[in-house]
Write an enzyme that holds these catalytic residues in place. Structure first.
Site, PDB file in Angstrom:
ATOM      1  N   ARG A 134      -4.811 -24.911  26.363  1.00 46.81           N
ATOM      2  CA  ARG A 134      -3.743 -24.510  25.428  1.00 46.81           C
ATOM      3  C   ARG A 134      -2.334 -24.922  25.856  1.00 46.81           C
ATOM      4  NH1 ARG A 134      -5.908 -19.927  27.728  1.00 46.81           N
ATOM      5  NH2 ARG A 134      -4.563 -18.799  29.161  1.00 46.81           N
ATOM      6  N   PHE A 151      -1.471 -20.349  18.874  1.00 45.10           N
ATOM      7  CA  PHE A 151      -0.894 -20.109  20.196  1.00 45.10           C
ATOM      8  C   PHE A 151       0.252 -21.083  20.481  1.00 45.10           C
ATOM      9  CE2 PHE A 151      -4.263 -17.564  22.808  1.00 45.10           C
ATOM     10  CZ  PHE A 151      -4.259 -16.573  21.844  1.00 45.10           C
ATOM     11  N   ASP A 197       5.945 -15.809  24.119  1.00 46.09           N
ATOM     12  CA  ASP A 197       6.531 -17.099  24.509  1.00 46.09           C
ATOM     13  C   ASP A 197       7.462 -17.769  23.497  1.00 46.09           C
ATOM     14  OD1 ASP A 197       4.312 -16.526  26.012  1.00 46.09           O
ATOM     15  OD2 ASP A 197       3.263 -18.383  25.579  1.00 46.09           O
ATOM     16  N   MET A 218       6.920 -10.175  20.082  1.00 48.54           N
ATOM     17  CA  MET A 218       7.184 -11.587  20.390  1.00 48.54           C
ATOM     18  C   MET A 218       6.831 -11.840  21.850  1.00 48.54           C
ATOM     19  SD  MET A 218      10.863 -13.555  20.194  1.00 48.54           S
ATOM     20  CE  MET A 218      11.773 -12.754  21.511  1.00 48.54           C
ATOM     21  N   TRP A 235       0.840  -7.242  20.928  1.00 50.84           N
ATOM     22  CA  TRP A 235       0.270  -8.563  20.713  1.00 50.84           C
ATOM     23  C   TRP A 235      -0.870  -8.462  19.704  1.00 50.84           C
ATOM     24  CZ3 TRP A 235      -4.210 -11.408  21.268  1.00 50.84           C
ATOM     25  CH2 TRP A 235      -4.064 -12.791  21.382  1.00 50.84           C
TER      26      TRP A 235
HETATM   27  C1  FRU Z   1       1.454 -17.242  27.632  1.00 48.84           C
HETATM   28  C2  FRU Z   1       0.325 -17.249  26.632  1.00 48.84           C
HETATM   29  C3  FRU Z   1      -0.038 -18.670  26.258  1.00 48.84           C
HETATM   30  C4  FRU Z   1      -0.674 -18.507  24.906  1.00 48.84           C
HETATM   31  C5  FRU Z   1       0.158 -17.394  24.318  1.00 48.84           C
HETATM   32  C6  FRU Z   1      -0.612 -16.475  23.409  1.00 48.84           C
HETATM   33  O1  FRU Z   1       2.214 -16.088  27.632  1.00 48.84           O
HETATM   34  O2  FRU Z   1      -0.777 -16.540  27.143  1.00 48.84           O
HETATM   35  O3  FRU Z   1      -0.873 -19.314  27.192  1.00 48.84           O
HETATM   36  O4  FRU Z   1      -0.584 -19.680  24.158  1.00 48.84           O
HETATM   37  O5  FRU Z   1       0.688 -16.654  25.395  1.00 48.84           O
HETATM   38  O6  FRU Z   1       0.231 -15.593  22.754  1.00 48.84           O
END
Ligand code: FRU
Length: 493
Positions: free
Chosen positions: A167, A99, A40, A38, A64
């Protein structure tokens, strides 16, 4: 695998695999990932009276990977219930990930706005990621992606803006319609925030670049949040590639806030300089929700992109901070744990006017120990130069919190917390001259994490430790003489 199956498979995987993780291994009163990875917090919002939290999620490994949106709900910010995966990367336009983004309630439905990521090929054959903004609408459990997705594409941005770094939409609504504030990269390679407007959430038009980083605070500004607080407006962003200024900011990914004023009619935003939100080693990409009772509550990802500390044997990686109530004192953001935590305080141990002196050395105080703890300390008496608190300690482990009165420096040091990698382990808050009257600490320990709130939330430090649970000593030491009031509770959930 059929793309359409991705959501069902993620849900099944979570249902089957997450109960296999020992409860003991998980934090007891912090939200943590059910299984896998996990990062954000996403879509932190109230829907039909319940608080919802979505999160960047890769259930299949503790690293990730193609991003899904995980989903939990809570009534009190302490106990969280899994609602299973909300979004999977199952469309062409989000096939490389769903995202970060945000959510709101509208017409009895829950609207999620997120960033779809899709690989594309440049004319010269180089492969790149294109980021677009997409919408999914649902009933609080199941979500349907709009046929019209993506609803905002990078072509809508000013010429020269990046297609790849676009994003993390922050979505809100007022009497003029819907607004979305999206992180983007300017022609010069530095961060900017693009504001869009829509009346129906399908057709969006570019309004303006609301703010620009101009290389002053890192590069890409990730995860913007923008909300009114105590009569002012607050902007939160998480810049990548910042450089340390020797006092407040550290290298790499930081999360910062600006206090300013926003005229919603003219979309004019003015602000002063940035400040750090959290001075610990593990904090990023926070988001806030506005509660029905008026509280603005912040939650952050309690981990760091640059220093991953998670033990090899774990099948999960991802903890959120304790949700924090926000307020402003002048232009300073104050953060304090949600009041709901008080309900879970048990087994009070209290000392009034405890005299601590240099000759006592490292002192254990009866009843003051534990790893699921909420402890308040009031310091008085200025006849000392330094004060040292040793947490999560046994013969071979410790995490230190040291305050040097002369230099006005508070340092957390997890060098000996039990890790065997050479990761960054020390970070400090350098108090300004007028702030050195350090009088109050509130310390939250939850097995593998330590959150320190200083002087009623004027400063916060959040840090992971992953120390064996039996290391539960708390020790006090000073080089002079001081008087302490200690109030310590176990947190039992
Ligand atoms: C921030 C980030 C965001 C992106 C997400 C991808 O931690 O890099 O900018 O949307 O994580 O997991």
């Amino acid at each position: 695998m059929d793309k359409k199956e991705k959501l069902r498979l993620a849900r099944e995987y979570e249902k089957e695999e997450s109960p296999k993780i020992e409860r003991e291994e998980k934090p007891s009163y912090h939200m943590s990932v059910p299984i896998g990875w996990m990062n954000d917090p996403n879509g932190f919002s109230v829907f039909q009276g319940t608080c919802h939290l979505f999160f960047q999620y890769h259930p299949y490994s503790k690293y990730w990977g193609p991003m899904h949106w995980g989903h939990v709900t809570t009534r009190d910010f302490i106990q969280w219930e899994s609602s299973l995966t909300a979004l999977a990367p199952d469309m062409d336009y989000d096939s490389n990930g769903c995202f970060s983004g945000s959510a709101l309630e509208w017409n009895g439905e829950q609207v999620l706005m997120y960033t779809g990521v899709e690989e594309f090929e440049e004319e010269d054959g180089t492969k790149r990621m294109c980021q677009t903004q997409c919408i999914a609408i649902g009933d609080g459990k199941d979500y349907k992606k709009l046929e019209e997705n993506p609803v905002i594409v990078p072509d809508a941005l000013p010429i020269g803006s990046s297609k790849t770094d676009f994003r993390d939409p922050k979505l809100w609504r007022d009497e003029q319609g819907f607004w979305s504030l999206v992180g983007s990269l300017n022609e010069d390679g530095s961060g900017q925030l693009a504001l869009f407007h829509s009346r129906n959430m399908i057709d969006w038009s570019f309004v303006k670049i609301l703010d620009q980083c101009k290389y002053e605070y890192g590069k890409m500004w990730e995860c913007p949040d923008f909300f009114p607080l105590d009569g002012r407006q607050v902007l939160i962003v998480s810049p990548q590639f910042m450089k340390s200024d020797g006092r407040e900011f550290h290298n790499g990914s930081n999360s910062i806030y600006f206090v300013g004023d926003y005229d919603a009619k003219t979309q004019k935003w003015s602000r002063k300089e940035a400040h750090m939100i959290d001075f610990g080693l593990d904090f990023y990409a926070p988001q806030t929700l506005q509660h029905t009772d008026g509280r603005q509550i912040l939650i952050g990802w309690m981990e760091s992109w640059d220093n991953s500390l998670v033990p090899e044997e774990y099948r999960w990686s991802g903890t959120m901070t304790i949700p924090r109530e926000l307020s402003l004192k002048g232009e300073k953001l104050l953060q304090n744990p949600v009041q709901e935590l008080l309900v879970y305080r048990k087994n009070q141990v209290k000392y009034m006017d405890y005299i601590l002196e240099a000759k006592h050395g490292k002192t254990e105080i009866e009843g003051i120990y534990g790893r699921c703890v909420d402890m308040e300390l009031h310091l008085s008496g200025r006849e000392y130069r330094s004060f040292l608190l040793t947490l999560a300690a046994d013969e071979t482990h410790e995490t230190l919190l040291r305050y040097e009165q002369e230099t006005g420096k508070l340092t957390i040091d997890r060098t000996r917390c039990g890790m065997c990698k050479d990761l960054i382990s020390i970070r400090s808050i350098q108090f300004l001259e007028e702030e050195r009257e350090l009088v109050k600490f509130r310390i939250l320990l939850d097995k593998n994490s330590i959150e320190v709130f200083v002087n009623d939330g004027a400063y916060v430090m959040s840090t992971l430790i992953y120390t064996p649970k039996k290391a539960d000593k708390i020790l006090f030491q000073t080089d002079g003489k001081m008087t302490l009031t200690i109030e310590k509770y176990d947190i039992l959930v």
